[in-house]
Design a protein around this motif. Structure first.
Motif, mmCIF file in Angstrom:
data_model
loop_
_atom_site.group_PDB
_atom_site.id
_atom_site.type_symbol
_atom_site.label_atom_id
_atom_site.label_comp_id
_atom_site.label_asym_id
_atom_site.label_seq_id
_atom_site.Cartn_x
_atom_site.Cartn_y
_atom_site.Cartn_z
ATOM 1 N N GLY A 187 13.448 75.977 -12.740
ATOM 2 C CA GLY A 187 13.833 74.648 -12.417
ATOM 3 C C GLY A 187 13.023 74.001 -11.396
ATOM 4 N N VAL A 188 11.971 74.568 -10.847
ATOM 5 C CA VAL A 188 11.295 73.913 -9.943
ATOM 6 C C VAL A 188 9.593 73.943 -10.254
ATOM 7 C CG1 VAL A 188 10.436 74.428 -7.672
ATOM 8 C CG2 VAL A 188 12.580 74.963 -8.064
ATOM 9 N N ARG A 189 8.993 72.613 -10.102
ATOM 10 C CA ARG A 189 7.768 72.436 -10.569
ATOM 11 C C ARG A 189 6.921 71.982 -9.268
ATOM 12 N NH1 ARG A 189 6.996 74.225 -15.349
ATOM 13 N NH2 ARG A 189 4.888 73.047 -15.431
ATOM 14 N N ARG A 190 5.727 72.356 -9.518
ATOM 15 C CA ARG A 190 4.706 71.967 -8.243
ATOM 16 C C ARG A 190 3.756 70.750 -8.535
ATOM 17 N NH1 ARG A 190 2.886 76.878 -5.016
ATOM 18 N NH2 ARG A 190 4.831 76.648 -3.826
ATOM 19 N N ILE A 191 3.672 70.015 -7.621
ATOM 20 C CA ILE A 191 2.479 69.086 -7.958
ATOM 21 C C ILE A 191 1.672 69.249 -6.775
ATOM 22 C CG2 ILE A 191 1.937 66.594 -7.930
ATOM 23 C CD1 ILE A 191 4.567 65.910 -9.455
ATOM 24 N N GLU A 192 0.235 69.340 -6.956
ATOM 25 C CA GLU A 192 -0.747 69.291 -6.047
ATOM 26 C C GLU A 192 -1.628 68.135 -5.920
ATOM 27 O OE1 GLU A 192 -2.294 73.052 -4.656
ATOM 28 O OE2 GLU A 192 -1.460 73.792 -6.517
ATOM 29 N N ALA A 193 -1.810 67.268 -5.046
ATOM 30 C CA ALA A 193 -2.424 66.024 -5.078
ATOM 31 C C ALA A 193 -3.417 65.969 -3.740
ATOM 32 C CB ALA A 193 -1.620 64.807 -5.196
ATOM 33 N N VAL A 194 -4.122 64.948 -3.797
ATOM 34 C CA VAL A 194 -5.125 64.385 -2.575
ATOM 35 C C VAL A 194 -4.965 62.882 -2.510
ATOM 36 C CG1 VAL A 194 -6.712 66.228 -2.839
ATOM 37 C CG2 VAL A 194 -6.912 64.406 -4.180
ATOM 38 N N ALA A 195 -5.171 62.598 -1.230
ATOM 39 C CA ALA A 195 -4.999 61.187 -0.777
ATOM 40 C C ALA A 195 -5.952 61.017 0.364
ATOM 41 C CB ALA A 195 -3.546 60.957 -0.291
ATOM 42 N N GLY A 196 -6.340 59.718 0.356
ATOM 43 C CA GLY A 196 -7.063 59.145 1.528
ATOM 44 C C GLY A 196 -8.750 59.853 1.268
ATOM 45 N N GLU A 197 -9.237 60.174 2.432
ATOM 46 C CA GLU A 197 -10.401 60.565 2.157
ATOM 47 C C GLU A 197 -10.655 61.890 1.390
ATOM 48 O OE1 GLU A 197 -12.418 61.658 5.869
ATOM 49 O OE2 GLU A 197 -12.094 59.659 6.920
ATOM 50 N N ALA A 198 -9.670 62.769 1.136
ATOM 51 C CA ALA A 198 -9.590 63.623 0.291
ATOM 52 C C ALA A 198 -9.846 63.258 -1.110
ATOM 53 C CB ALA A 198 -8.561 64.857 0.474
ATOM 54 N N ALA A 199 -9.167 62.407 -1.479
ATOM 55 C CA ALA A 199 -9.070 61.804 -2.833
ATOM 56 C C ALA A 199 -10.561 61.124 -2.993
ATOM 57 C CB ALA A 199 -7.840 60.857 -3.060
ATOM 58 N N GLU A 200 -11.061 60.335 -1.894
ATOM 59 C CA GLU A 200 -12.302 59.762 -2.188
ATOM 60 C C GLU A 200 -13.414 60.979 -2.184
ATOM 61 O OE1 GLU A 200 -13.009 57.523 1.311
ATOM 62 O OE2 GLU A 200 -11.248 56.360 1.022
ATOM 63 N N ALA A 201 -13.308 62.052 -1.750
ATOM 64 C CA ALA A 201 -14.259 63.062 -1.908
ATOM 65 C C ALA A 201 -14.234 63.455 -3.172
ATOM 66 C CB ALA A 201 -14.093 64.119 -0.799
ATOM 67 N N VAL A 202 -12.848 63.842 -3.845
ATOM 68 C CA VAL A 202 -12.890 64.119 -5.231
ATOM 69 C C VAL A 202 -13.530 63.232 -6.139
ATOM 70 C CG1 VAL A 202 -11.265 64.587 -7.045
ATOM 71 C CG2 VAL A 202 -11.160 65.535 -4.805
ATOM 72 N N ALA A 203 -13.116 61.850 -5.799
ATOM 73 C CA ALA A 203 -13.902 60.810 -6.531
ATOM 74 C C ALA A 203 -15.351 60.692 -6.825
ATOM 75 C CB ALA A 203 -13.236 59.391 -6.550
ATOM 76 N N VAL A 204 -15.802 60.890 -5.500
ATOM 77 C CA VAL A 204 -17.405 60.993 -5.411
ATOM 78 C C VAL A 204 -17.999 62.062 -6.266
ATOM 79 C CG1 VAL A 204 -19.241 61.161 -3.668
ATOM 80 C CG2 VAL A 204 -17.370 59.531 -3.213
#
Length: 885
Positions: free
Chosen positions: A700-717
């Motif tokens: 009954g419990v799910r986990r979402i992992e995500a990035v935002a801001g500079e961390a998301a930009e680093a992933v995109a780059v």
């Protein structure tokens, strides 16, 4: 006849009119006692006040405290439903004095409330006192006018209360109600005291000593009062009932159970309805306080309670989940007094339904096994422990559920055998139990809290503050100064550093003064409002009373803020896309990522994740302001603010709104939550949001992992760079990469097929008919097929065998630097020719051991790729030996 709700309100109002602060019930998950699994008494939330480690702005209090007793020493589970007064969940009414009044006023307040306000006849009441407490006995005579025959002196520990081996303690005095001589049972202290005639309704604890060491008592400088009145049994008396389950609240829940199952409330399944009513209360309140069913600790106890109720529903013929359908009846009865029930209703309902669906899958088979085993038992015989363990291990039947199922048949369970079978599981459960409470709060910080009060947090508006050093701890001791190299914990009068809480990690940075520097590696909260800076003195000597400058690591804080604000938007997007049952069950907001655990019974699809990610980014691009307000909890809730169930909130809460207006929903923002964390000024400051993964954590419990801001930009780059590299290697544009990659994969597939066909032809000699030699009259084809994949050998052997007729085929591959051999024997050949025997001879020649398969087809291998011909010769020799043998 007063209702249970009216009795509760009257009790609290009575003590409020006598100067007591009405304090809301604390969570069923204790926050200040590592020894408790659940809150089991009204005094638990005041424990540190009684020990002097904590102070409150009031010296008198009154509560209606939620209590669960379903594990450990305080365990009433087995008796629930079969007796008049046993429950897993009940309400403990109480009044408390923290060094204010003592015995005289405590007795007066109790007696007047019971006899004057609630109107119980004085002649129906008697009291007990500790045999050595003549003061209490005298006061009962003076205040209540009781005669000696109605004041019973008890010499045992039943009337002397202790918090522990060391700590506050004192005598007790209990008030009993006499149901009359027509009810079996004797007065307290008599041989028949366990009967139902005399019912304890109120226990007054006179906390007047401190015991240390055990047996050595000294008077407390400020004696205190702790009382407990069980609401359910008191309501039964006031409503003219002798059974708690006949009171209005329980009766409403029993009728709801009867309606849902179409079984009479007082018929054959009377006990089942009572169990369901009790367990419904425990289940709903525990889930509302943040507990979910699991295999360990609190979640395991909750699961036991739920499954007992669900088994009784099954016994009454229900084929679909029913338990969750009883929740509205509970909310109607208790929702006004405990609004968390209504607030958590979607989560409670979804959790109950999901658990019952899972349990029903196993329940029928488990009960069938139990019935089969029971039929073989002699009258009164015990169910073997290994069978009970199988029910537990395979079908999820806790031992007490099996015992409950056998209750009506006269059979018991071989508990010793059960324990022997599940020793590993029991050891693990013990480990979980011993660690089930919250970590003990260091005594040293209570001293600091009393001396200096709360730390003022200024970090919402600034990251740079001038402050004074109030307290320094090295190891577990307070010190006045600390030099270079010392690992310190530092308390300031005010700080911009955020202490880890609510899923947000603690700030780092530095504390400086002329010639002094402390590198702060973490910030933690102590006692709720002390902010403690952990770090290392890297320059000079830090001293108490010193004026310092506290500066937060700005870049790290900005990254944390971006992730925390993104988490709020993610939470709301999940609820709007998946449903209101989605509730936060854990989070991490760090500078490089966010992790968000939510109540969700099934995996979230890729399509749903894409939609949720797009919604969050749309809210970010809108660049709307993030606003905060300080409100009373009730007002915040009325405006739709989401709270974390089980969290403790003060008289004021911080309400964070973001994502733009929500006119349709009537809320001040698209996302509105109670939150003490730090956030961006506008949603656009988050920058970019990307979901990295989604996975299951527990039932009954799910986990979402995500990035935002500079961390998301680093992933995109990084992803962009990979695409550029791929495009360069393929000599196409980035836009053409997918098409070119698909073409290459198809070309590779065609090429691999051609290579496989060529290898097959080579292995077969390149002709349609494969020539065979003859060994002892048996056709034999033996080939070294070189780099042909070992996976191809069996298929090749079958093909060659069909062409050569009844014979033997042996193929050796040397692909990947190791030898592999397959031997095929036509089934029409004599039984003395065995493919397993032949392949093992070949394997030995290759330097290997063993080999296996069937008589007609076997495979083996070995490390010596230079011995391929020797392996084939070993097969030839084996054929000759088998035929001539």
């Amino acid at each position: 006849m007063p209702s249970t709700n009216e009795i509760r309100a009257a009790f609290l109002d009575y003590f409020a009119s006598h100067g007591h602060q009405i304090v809301p019930s604390s969570s069923l998950v204790p926050r200040n006692d590592p020894t408790l699994l659940f809150t089991n008494a009204g005094m638990v939330q005041f424990k540190n006040v009684f020990t002097g480690q904590e102070t409150r702005p009031y010296s008198r209090a009154t509560t209606a405290q939620k209590v669960v007793r379903a594990g450990g020493k305080h365990n009433d589970l087995d008796n629930v439903g079969y007796t008049a007064r046993h429950h897993t969940f009940f309400e403990m009414m109480g009044n408390f004095s923290f060094g204010d009044y003592f015995k005289p006023l405590a007795i007066e307040l109790a007696w007047n409330l019971v006899t004057r306000d609630f109107g119980l006849p004085k002649e129906k009441l008697l009291v007990t006192v500790f045999s050595e407490d003549e003061e209490a006995a005298s006061l009962w005579k003076q205040i209540a006018g009781l005669t000696d025959d109605r004041i019973i002196r008890i010499p045992t520990s039943d009337n002397f209360w202790r918090m522990g081996d060391v700590g506050p303690c004192g005598p007790c005095s209990e008030i009993f109600y006499d149901h009359g001589p027509d009810v079996p049972g004797g007065p307290p202290g008599s041989p028949d005291e366990d009967g139902d005639r005399f019912v304890e309704i109120w226990n007054l604890v006179f906390m007047q000593f401190f015991e240390d060491p055990p047996g050595v008592r000294s008077p407390l400088p400020r004696p205190s009062i702790d009382t407990g009145l069980g609401l359910e049994r008191f309501a039964a008396i006031l409503q003219g009932k002798r059974d708690n389950y006949d009171t209005d609240t329980f009766r409403a829940l029993i009728i709801a159970s009867a309606d849902a199952t179409s079984q009479a409330p007082d018929g054959l399944f009377k006990a089942s309805h009572r169990i369901i009513a009790d367990h419904l209360r425990s289940t709903a309140f525990l889930i509302a306080d943040g507990v979910l069913p699991s295999k360990d600790g609190r979640g395991y106890v909750l699961r036991r309670i739920m499954r007992r109720a669900m088994r009784h529903l099954h016994m009454m013929g229900t084929t679909e989940p029913v338990f969750y359908k009883l929740l509205p009846a509970l909310i109607q009865q208790m929702g006004a007094a405990y609004p968390e029930l209504g607030q958590a209703a979607p989560l409670i309902r979804e959790t109950m339904r999901g658990e019952e669906e899972r349990f029903k899958v196993m329940l029928g088979r488990g009960l069938s096994l139990l019935a089969d085993e029971t039929e073989q038992l002699p009258a009164g015989g015990a169910l073997p422990g290994d069978v009970a363990f199988r029910l537990y291990d395979t079908f999820g039947f806790p031992l007490d559920l099996t015992q409950d199922a056998l209750r009506g048949s006269g059979h018991t369970v071989d508990v010793d055998g059960f324990e022997a079978s599940m020793k590993v599981q029991r050891d693990r459960a013990r480990a979980a139990w011993s660690g089930s409470g919250d970590a003990a709060i260091e005594t040293v910080w209570f001293e600091a809290r009393d001396r200096f009060g709360a730390t003022e947090f200024l970090g919402y508006g600034t990251e740079d503050v001038e402050a004074e050093v109030q307290f320094i701890v090295v190891g577990n001791a307070a010190v006045s100064e600390a030099g270079v190299g010392a690992e310190v914990a530092v308390l300031l009068n005010q700080t911009p550093f955020y202490g880890e809480s609510g899923g947000q990690v603690g700030d780092t940075g530095e504390i400086t003064a002329p010639g002094v520097r402390i590198a702060v590696s973490d910030t933690q909260k102590k006692l709720g409002d002390l902010l403690v800076h952990y770090g290392t003195v890297t320059e000079g000597t830090l001293k108490t009373g010193m004026a310092v400058r506290a500066v937060v690591d700005h870049r790290r804080r900005s990254a944390i803020r971006a992730h925390h604000s993104a988490t709020h938007l993610l939470h709301e997007a999940l609820r709007r896309r998946l449903g209101e049952h989605v509730t936060q069950k854990g989070s991490l907001n760090a500078p490089d990522r966010l992790r968000f655990d939510v109540s969700q019974p099934r995996p979230i699809t890729r399509e749903e994740l894409d939609e949720i990610e797009a919604e969050v980014n749309a809210r970010i691009r809108a660049n709307t302001p993030v606003t905060t307000r300080i409100m009373a909890p009730a007002d915040a809730s009325a405006e739709g603010a989401m709270a974390l169930f089980g969290e403790k909130y003060g008289d004021e809460v911080r309400v964070v709104s973001m994502g733009g207006a929500d006119e349709a929903g009537g809320k001040p923002g698209w996302s509105v939550e109670l939150c003490g964390g730090t956030h961006v000024g506008r949603t656009g400051d988050i920058g970019l949001f990307r979901i990295a993964s989604e996975s299951g954590v527990s039932a009954g419990v799910r986990r979402i992992e995500a990035v935002a801001g500079e961390a998301a930009e680093a992933v995109a780059v990084a992803n962009e760079q990979r695409l550029v590299q791929m495009a360069a290697m393929m000599k196409v544009t980035i836009a053409e990469v997918p098409e070119r990659l698909a073409t290459l994969l198809e070309e590779r597939r065609v090429m691999e097929k051609r290579i496989s066909d060529l290898q097959r032809k080579v292995a077969m000699g390149g002709t349609a008919e494969t020539a065979a030699e003859t060994i002892a009259g048996i056709p034999f084809v033996g080939r070294n097929v070189g780099d042909t994949s070992p996976r191809e050998l069996k298929g090749l052997a079958e093909t060659i065998g069909k062409q050569t007729g009844p014979g033997v085929v042996a193929l050796v591959s040397t692909a990947d630097g190791k030898g592999s051999v397959v031997v095929s024997v036509n089934p029409a050949l004599p039984s003395s020719l065995d493919a397993v025997t032949l392949v093992r001879a070949a394997s030995a020649a290759l330097g290997g051991k063993g080999g296996g398969g069937r008589r007609d087809m076997a495979q083996a291998g070995g490390p010596d790729i230079g011995a391929a011909d020797a392996a084939l010769n070993a097969v030839r020799a084996g054929i000759e030996a088998a035929v001539q043998g």
